[in-house]
Motif scaffolding. Structure first.
Motif, PDB file in Angstrom:
ATOM      1  N   MET A   1       0.750  -0.880   0.259  1.00  0.00           N
ATOM      2  CA  MET A   1      -0.626  -0.009  -0.040  1.00  0.00           C
ATOM      3  C   MET A   1       0.963   1.242  -0.141  1.00  0.00           C
ATOM      4  SD  MET A   1      -2.947  -1.645   0.035  1.00  0.00           S
ATOM      5  CE  MET A   1      -3.630   0.029  -0.117  1.00  0.00           C
ATOM      6  N   VAL A   2       2.119   0.803   0.708  1.00  0.00           N
ATOM      7  CA  VAL A   2       3.018   2.138   0.742  1.00  0.00           C
ATOM      8  C   VAL A   2       3.396   2.247  -1.061  1.00  0.00           C
ATOM      9  CG1 VAL A   2       4.598   3.354   1.786  1.00  0.00           C
ATOM     10  CG2 VAL A   2       3.864   2.106   3.028  1.00  0.00           C
ATOM     11  N   PHE A   3       3.675   1.477  -1.316  1.00  0.00           N
ATOM     12  CA  PHE A   3       4.968   1.586  -2.453  1.00  0.00           C
ATOM     13  C   PHE A   3       3.991   2.289  -3.173  1.00  0.00           C
ATOM     14  CE2 PHE A   3       6.216  -2.696  -2.844  1.00  0.00           C
ATOM     15  CZ  PHE A   3       4.825  -3.150  -4.041  1.00  0.00           C
ATOM     16  N   SER A   4       2.352   1.552  -3.669  1.00  0.00           N
ATOM     17  CA  SER A   4       1.587   1.864  -4.519  1.00  0.00           C
ATOM     18  C   SER A   4       1.244   3.111  -4.966  1.00  0.00           C
ATOM     19  CB  SER A   4       0.295   0.548  -4.701  1.00  0.00           C
ATOM     20  OG  SER A   4      -0.576   0.699  -3.378  1.00  0.00           O
ATOM     21  N   PHE A   5       1.286   3.741  -3.454  1.00  0.00           N
ATOM     22  CA  PHE A   5       0.709   5.192  -2.913  1.00  0.00           C
ATOM     23  C   PHE A   5       1.329   6.178  -3.661  1.00  0.00           C
ATOM     24  CE2 PHE A   5       0.587   8.987  -0.220  1.00  0.00           C
ATOM     25  CZ  PHE A   5      -0.854   9.320  -0.475  1.00  0.00           C
ATOM     26  N   GLN A   6       2.763   6.051  -3.348  1.00  0.00           N
ATOM     27  CA  GLN A   6       3.308   6.978  -4.155  1.00  0.00           C
ATOM     28  C   GLN A   6       3.749   6.154  -5.595  1.00  0.00           C
ATOM     29  OE1 GLN A   6       7.987   5.255  -3.475  1.00  0.00           O
ATOM     30  NE2 GLN A   6       8.476   6.406  -2.518  1.00  0.00           N
ATOM     31  N   PHE A   7       3.180   5.662  -6.247  1.00  0.00           N
ATOM     32  CA  PHE A   7       3.480   4.872  -7.535  1.00  0.00           C
ATOM     33  C   PHE A   7       2.249   7.011  -8.410  1.00  0.00           C
ATOM     34  CE2 PHE A   7       2.282   4.586 -11.389  1.00  0.00           C
ATOM     35  CZ  PHE A   7       3.119   3.761 -11.952  1.00  0.00           C
ATOM     36  N   TYR A   8       1.169   6.439  -7.088  1.00  0.00           N
ATOM     37  CA  TYR A   8      -0.275   7.226  -7.176  1.00  0.00           C
ATOM     38  C   TYR A   8      -0.018   8.685  -7.280  1.00  0.00           C
ATOM     39  CZ  TYR A   8      -4.594  10.104  -6.652  1.00  0.00           C
ATOM     40  OH  TYR A   8      -5.495  10.968  -6.569  1.00  0.00           O
ATOM     41  N   PHE A   9       0.815   9.090  -6.005  1.00  0.00           N
ATOM     42  CA  PHE A   9       1.765  10.363  -5.654  1.00  0.00           C
ATOM     43  C   PHE A   9       2.352  11.013  -7.074  1.00  0.00           C
ATOM     44  CE2 PHE A   9       4.086  13.419  -3.892  1.00  0.00           C
ATOM     45  CZ  PHE A   9       3.874  14.668  -3.179  1.00  0.00           C
ATOM     46  N   LEU A  10       3.247  10.072  -7.471  1.00  0.00           N
ATOM     47  CA  LEU A  10       3.719  10.834  -8.646  1.00  0.00           C
ATOM     48  C   LEU A  10       3.092  11.055  -9.804  1.00  0.00           C
ATOM     49  CD1 LEU A  10       6.315   8.606  -8.332  1.00  0.00           C
ATOM     50  CD2 LEU A  10       6.885  10.715  -8.207  1.00  0.00           C
ATOM     51  N   LEU A  11       1.921  10.240  -9.912  1.00  0.00           N
ATOM     52  CA  LEU A  11       0.792  10.802 -10.843  1.00  0.00           C
ATOM     53  C   LEU A  11       0.036  11.635 -10.936  1.00  0.00           C
ATOM     54  CD1 LEU A  11      -0.884   6.945 -11.524  1.00  0.00           C
ATOM     55  CD2 LEU A  11       1.112   8.120 -13.141  1.00  0.00           C
ATOM     56  N   THR A  12       0.208  12.087  -9.444  1.00  0.00           N
ATOM     57  CA  THR A  12      -0.491  13.460  -9.561  1.00  0.00           C
ATOM     58  C   THR A  12       0.637  14.072 -10.014  1.00  0.00           C
ATOM     59  OG1 THR A  12      -0.515  13.039  -7.228  1.00  0.00           O
ATOM     60  CG2 THR A  12      -2.725  11.940  -7.698  1.00  0.00           C
ATOM     61  N   LEU A  13       1.225  14.054  -9.256  1.00  0.00           N
ATOM     62  CA  LEU A  13       2.552  15.571  -9.638  1.00  0.00           C
ATOM     63  C   LEU A  13       2.884  15.402 -10.963  1.00  0.00           C
ATOM     64  CD1 LEU A  13       5.366  14.685  -6.583  1.00  0.00           C
ATOM     65  CD2 LEU A  13       3.714  16.082  -6.339  1.00  0.00           C
ATOM     66  N   PHE A  14       2.310  14.946 -11.794  1.00  0.00           N
ATOM     67  CA  PHE A  14       1.746  14.824 -13.527  1.00  0.00           C
ATOM     68  C   PHE A  14       1.480  15.622 -13.979  1.00  0.00           C
ATOM     69  CE2 PHE A  14       6.309  11.820 -12.770  1.00  0.00           C
ATOM     70  CZ  PHE A  14       7.886  12.951 -12.970  1.00  0.00           C
ATOM     71  N   GLY A  15       0.129  15.960 -12.853  1.00  0.00           N
ATOM     72  CA  GLY A  15      -1.204  15.980 -13.111  1.00  0.00           C
ATOM     73  C   GLY A  15      -1.735  15.198 -14.456  1.00  0.00           C
ATOM     74  N   VAL A  16      -2.174  14.302 -13.760  1.00  0.00           N
ATOM     75  CA  VAL A  16      -2.768  12.984 -14.089  1.00  0.00           C
ATOM     76  C   VAL A  16      -3.812  13.248 -13.228  1.00  0.00           C
ATOM     77  CG1 VAL A  16      -3.149  10.438 -13.970  1.00  0.00           C
ATOM     78  CG2 VAL A  16      -0.460  11.241 -14.728  1.00  0.00           C
ATOM     79  N   LYS A  17      -5.952  12.877 -14.099  1.00  0.00           N
ATOM     80  CA  LYS A  17      -6.555  13.609 -12.701  1.00  0.00           C
ATOM     81  C   LYS A  17      -6.959  12.509 -12.868  1.00  0.00           C
ATOM     82  CE  LYS A  17      -6.326  17.959 -13.454  1.00  0.00           C
ATOM     83  NZ  LYS A  17      -5.619  18.583 -12.005  1.00  0.00           N
ATOM     84  N   LEU A  18      -6.826  10.702 -13.093  1.00  0.00           N
ATOM     85  CA  LEU A  18      -7.103   9.895 -13.020  1.00  0.00           C
ATOM     86  C   LEU A  18      -7.673   9.624 -10.927  1.00  0.00           C
ATOM     87  CD1 LEU A  18      -5.211   7.502 -14.844  1.00  0.00           C
ATOM     88  CD2 LEU A  18      -7.603   7.669 -14.818  1.00  0.00           C
ATOM     89  N   SER A  19      -8.818   9.729 -10.412  1.00  0.00           N
ATOM     90  CA  SER A  19      -9.627   8.981  -9.098  1.00  0.00           C
ATOM     91  C   SER A  19      -8.285   8.104  -8.533  1.00  0.00           C
ATOM     92  CB  SER A  19     -10.365   8.229  -9.028  1.00  0.00           C
ATOM     93  OG  SER A  19     -10.780   7.620  -8.973  1.00  0.00           O
ATOM     94  N   TYR A  20      -8.224   8.151  -7.411  1.00  0.00           N
ATOM     95  CA  TYR A  20      -7.591   6.925  -6.097  1.00  0.00           C
ATOM     96  C   TYR A  20      -7.688   5.633  -6.910  1.00  0.00           C
ATOM     97  CZ  TYR A  20      -5.072   4.303  -2.889  1.00  0.00           C
ATOM     98  OH  TYR A  20      -4.581   3.893  -2.009  1.00  0.00           O
ATOM     99  N   PHE A  21      -9.089   5.159  -6.794  1.00  0.00           N
ATOM    100  CA  PHE A  21      -9.453   4.072  -6.832  1.00  0.00           C
ATOM    101  C   PHE A  21      -9.343   3.599  -8.831  1.00  0.00           C
ATOM    102  CE2 PHE A  21     -13.020   0.868  -8.565  1.00  0.00           C
ATOM    103  CZ  PHE A  21     -12.451   0.629  -8.183  1.00  0.00           C
ATOM    104  N   ASP A  22      -9.344   4.302  -9.504  1.00  0.00           N
ATOM    105  CA  ASP A  22      -9.116   4.144 -11.103  1.00  0.00           C
ATOM    106  C   ASP A  22      -8.069   4.005 -11.235  1.00  0.00           C
ATOM    107  OD1 ASP A  22     -11.860   4.037 -11.678  1.00  0.00           O
ATOM    108  OD2 ASP A  22     -11.098   6.553 -11.863  1.00  0.00           O
ATOM    109  N   SER A  23      -6.762   4.832 -10.776  1.00  0.00           N
ATOM    110  CA  SER A  23      -5.077   4.798 -10.390  1.00  0.00           C
ATOM    111  C   SER A  23      -5.168   3.291 -10.208  1.00  0.00           C
ATOM    112  CB  SER A  23      -4.847   5.983  -9.624  1.00  0.00           C
ATOM    113  OG  SER A  23      -4.708   6.951 -10.336  1.00  0.00           O
ATOM    114  N   MET A  24      -5.457   2.768  -8.945  1.00  0.00           N
ATOM    115  CA  MET A  24      -4.622   1.656  -8.212  1.00  0.00           C
ATOM    116  C   MET A  24      -5.509   0.260  -8.512  1.00  0.00           C
ATOM    117  SD  MET A  24      -3.533   1.869  -5.188  1.00  0.00           S
ATOM    118  CE  MET A  24      -3.123   0.271  -5.298  1.00  0.00           C
ATOM    119  N   VAL A  25      -6.490   0.788 -10.020  1.00  0.00           N
ATOM    120  CA  VAL A  25      -7.085  -1.102 -10.678  1.00  0.00           C
ATOM    121  C   VAL A  25      -5.683  -1.049 -11.344  1.00  0.00           C
ATOM    122  CG1 VAL A  25      -7.968  -1.399 -12.415  1.00  0.00           C
ATOM    123  CG2 VAL A  25      -9.650  -0.092 -10.042  1.00  0.00           C
TER     124      VAL A  25
END
Length: 306
Positions: A206-230
């Motif tokens: 959960m830690v490193f997958s959230f880190q992946f999601y956080f990086l996506l948000t820094l790059f401006g990706v607008k996917l929700s957390y749920f869609d990103s985690m899928v």
């Protein structure tokens, strides 16, 4: 020393000549992105530290069944074996390196516990990955033959299960370890040890997958957390079932991630940048730290042979 030199060269080479993307393009992209403030970089570093913290205490917890070690010992063994295993398929070199920290008489049990350690992490990756991939297929129609995929899955399952079933019914052994011996060993391990090991693996995931999601948000990706985690869980699962030398792991994950995220319209440069940064924070930096432990490591009088 050769292991450390090789690790440093690989990390330098990966950062200066990425096979999937020109490094200058990557660097220009990061330079133009104002999201990487000192605050965000520190947060990413803390997530990586947290990721490895749970891996270290998981190993300390599991190996205590054989031999109790301190947190600093577990830190040295975990990061040292990471550095030494960079050039082996699916990090199999990690098994031999960790065993070398213990007595020769304990080596087989240490290898068995390291297998359990990695199996628990793989179990989390598989459970979440299958769920994520199922949701991905339902949400994003793919132009593939699901019947052919099903047949391939059945054949793959038979290929995996057939030798396991065969070994279970024979007395075949490797270096004196048979299937029956291994099963007897694992059956004696307290259930609480399995549960805690699985929980540590889940938290780490959960830690490193959230880190992946956080990086996506820094790059401006607008996917929700749920869609990103899928997509993220699907990516880690698909990448984990393909045998590959550890040093090419970033390339494999990049290829799988591009395929999955491109369906949602996320640009390739964003995905490759995220993958490379994940590799930098969670593999390159820990490997450089582990190189210190490899340099000061002294072989025991009798070398462990696996």
């Amino acid at each position: 020393m050769s292991i450390v030199v090789g690790a440093f060269y690989f990390i330098y080479n990966k950062l200066t000549s990425n096979q999937e993307m020109d490094f200058k393009v990557f660097w220009d992209f990061l330079s133009k992105n104002n999201a990487f403030s000192i605050k965000n970089v520190i947060f990413l570093m803390l997530l990586s530290i947290l990721n490895w913290f749970f891996e270290i205490i998981k190993w300390q917890h599991l190996v205590s069944y054989i031999h109790k070690i301190s947190f600093s010992n577990s830190l040295e063994q975990s990061l040292g074996s990471l550095t030494a295993s960079l050039f082996t398929p699916n990090r199999v070199g990690e098994y031999g390196v960790k065993a070398m920290y213990f007595k020769l008489s304990e080596s087989k049990k240490i290898v068995a516990m390291n297998l359990l350690n990695n199996s628990l992490q793989m179990a989390v990756t598989t459970l979440l990955g299958v769920a994520g991939l199922s949701l991905f297929v339902l949400r994003y129609p793919l132009d593939i033959s699901y019947y052919k995929v099903f047949k391939f899955g059945v054949v793959l399952l038979i290929i995996i299960l057939f030798p396991i079933i065969g070994l279970a019914k024979t007395k075949f052994s490797i270096k004196g370890i048979s299937f029956q011996t291994a099963r007897a060993f694992y059956s004696k391990i307290p259930k609480a040890l399995y549960v805690k090991g699985f929980l540590f693996s889940l938290i780490r995931y959960m830690v490193f997958s959230f880190q992946f999601y956080f990086l996506l948000t820094l790059f401006g990706v607008k996917l929700s957390y749920f869609d990103s985690m899928v997509i993220i869980t699907s990516m880690y699962f698909l990448a984990s079932i393909i045998p590959v030398i550890s040093i090419f792991d970033v390339v494999l994950k990049g290829s799988v991630a591009i395929f999955l995220f491109s369906i949602t319209g996320v640009g390739n440069i964003i995905i490759l940048s995220t993958i490379l940064l994940m590799w930098f924070f969670n593999v390159a930096l820990p490997s450089l730290t582990g190189a210190v432990f490899v340099l000061k490591f002294k072989l025991p009088q009798k070398t462990v042979c696996l």
